[in-house]
Design an enzyme around this catalytic site. Structure first.
Site, PDB file in Angstrom:
ATOM      1  CE  LYS A   1      46.513  52.000  37.207  1.00 60.97           C
ATOM      2  NZ  LYS A   1      47.106  51.951  36.441  1.00 60.97           N
TER       3      LYS A   1
ATOM      4  CD  GLN B   1      50.056  54.915  36.584  1.00 57.25           C
ATOM      5  OE1 GLN B   1      49.749  53.679  36.549  1.00 57.25           O
ATOM      6  NE2 GLN B   1      49.010  55.203  35.750  1.00 57.25           N
TER       7      GLN B   1
ATOM      8  CG  ASP C   1      49.577  48.062  32.241  1.00 60.93           C
ATOM      9  OD1 ASP C   1      47.486  48.395  32.232  1.00 60.93           O
ATOM     10  OD2 ASP C   1      49.889  48.962  32.880  1.00 60.93           O
TER      11      ASP C   1
END
Ligand code: GUN
Length: 293
Positions: A53, A97, A120
């Site tokens: 990422k 995460q 997200d």
């Protein structure tokens, strides 16, 4: 039938090009888009995802910061750190995460993120906006699937889409996005009776269960579009999806491979969301840029 593969790598590269163009426009206007990624603990798979990422951000000309915290980080410390990032004007996206190590409460952690930086799309605010069909940050993986379908000219309106999996990260938002796009949607999961009878009805079949090769050719409608969200590691170390590619490719019209299908799209959409966050902060974003088709 021999299904034509959908090249997620190529579509993601197109989107990465757009991301880089938008990031350059922002830099010219004095804003460098920035993503802060938090990883707690030392799960090896999570570390690889996080590194990919951050690399994708750098390639597109964004700033990225990876904050690696020890597995025993207390909840209050993690939440305090997120609040600090919420107040940092150089940070336009914050990603924690998942999964988090025990006993951290991931829902409470996600709710600490400023919804305007929740790239997200997991915060209640953004989940609610998706339910209502409003522009918002959408979860990267299902949004990537929608972008793939759009790119391939697959019009989902009126189609029967069957989603296998009901996770908060993929299955549920995937179903909502398909509903918003005008599909008739059935959601199946581990408790579904006679799964094959339902999957065989899908003009579009999305597999997001996390079980290696569980969707076989005899579970697929002839001519269906099959999207494989799974990434499973086999005992020999190779990656495979939730779809048994060989048998399904004989029945479907289109199919996404693993690797090189949905995976690269997830990262491209994360960068797109971060750029969008920066555009909004700089006052140059159009809301419709996050709308689905
Ligand atoms: N773990 C697995 N997928 C994801 C994702 O899309 N976002 C985050 N934050 N963690 C994940």
């Amino acid at each position: 039938m021999n299904a034509r593969p959908i090249d997620g790598k190529a579509i993601a590269a197109d989107i990465a090009g757009e991301n880089a163009f938008r990031a350059a426009r922002l830099r010219d206007a004095g804003t460098v888009p920035g993503l802060a990624v938090i990883i707690v603990g030392d799960d090896p798979a999570s570390r690889i995802y996080v590194r990919n990422k951050a690399l994708a951000c750098e390639k597109a000309g964004l700033n990225s910061w990876v904050h690696a915290l020890p597995a025993n980080t207390p909840q209050e410390r993690l939440v305090g750190f997120i609040r600090q990032l919420n107040g940092d004007p150089t940070v336009h996206g914050i990603l924690v995460q998942l999964p988090l190590p025990r006993p951290l409460d991931s829902r409470a952690v996600i709710e600490a993120i400023d919804p305007a930086k929740d790239v997200d799309g997991f915060h209640y605010h953004n989940v609610g906006a998706l339910v209502v069909g409003e522009p918002a940050f959408y979860p990267c993986t299902p949004w990537g699937v929608m972008k793939m379908l759009e790119h391939e000219g697959i019009a989902v309106e009126g189609m029967h889409a069957v989603v296998v999996g009901r996770s908060t990260i993929v299955g549920k938002p995937m179903a909502l996005m398909l509903v918003n796009a005008g599909a008739t949607v059935t959601v199946c999961h581990s408790k579904t009776r006679d799964l094959a009878a339902i999957t065989r009805q899908g003009d579009i079949l999305v597999a997001a269960v996390g079980r290696a090769r569980m969707i076989r050719g005899d579970m697929v409608k002839p001519g269906a579009v099959v999207i494989d969200v799974g990434i499973n590691r086999l005992p020999d170390g190779k990656l495979c999806g939730d779809v048994d590619y060989a048998s399904v490719a004989r029945v479907a019209s289109r199919i996404t491979p693993v690797p090189g299908g949905v995976g690269p799209m997830t990262i491209a959409m994360l960068v797109a969301n971060t750029v969008h966050g920066a555009e909004k902060a700089a006052g140059i974003a159009a809301d419709r840029e996050t709308r689905i088709a």
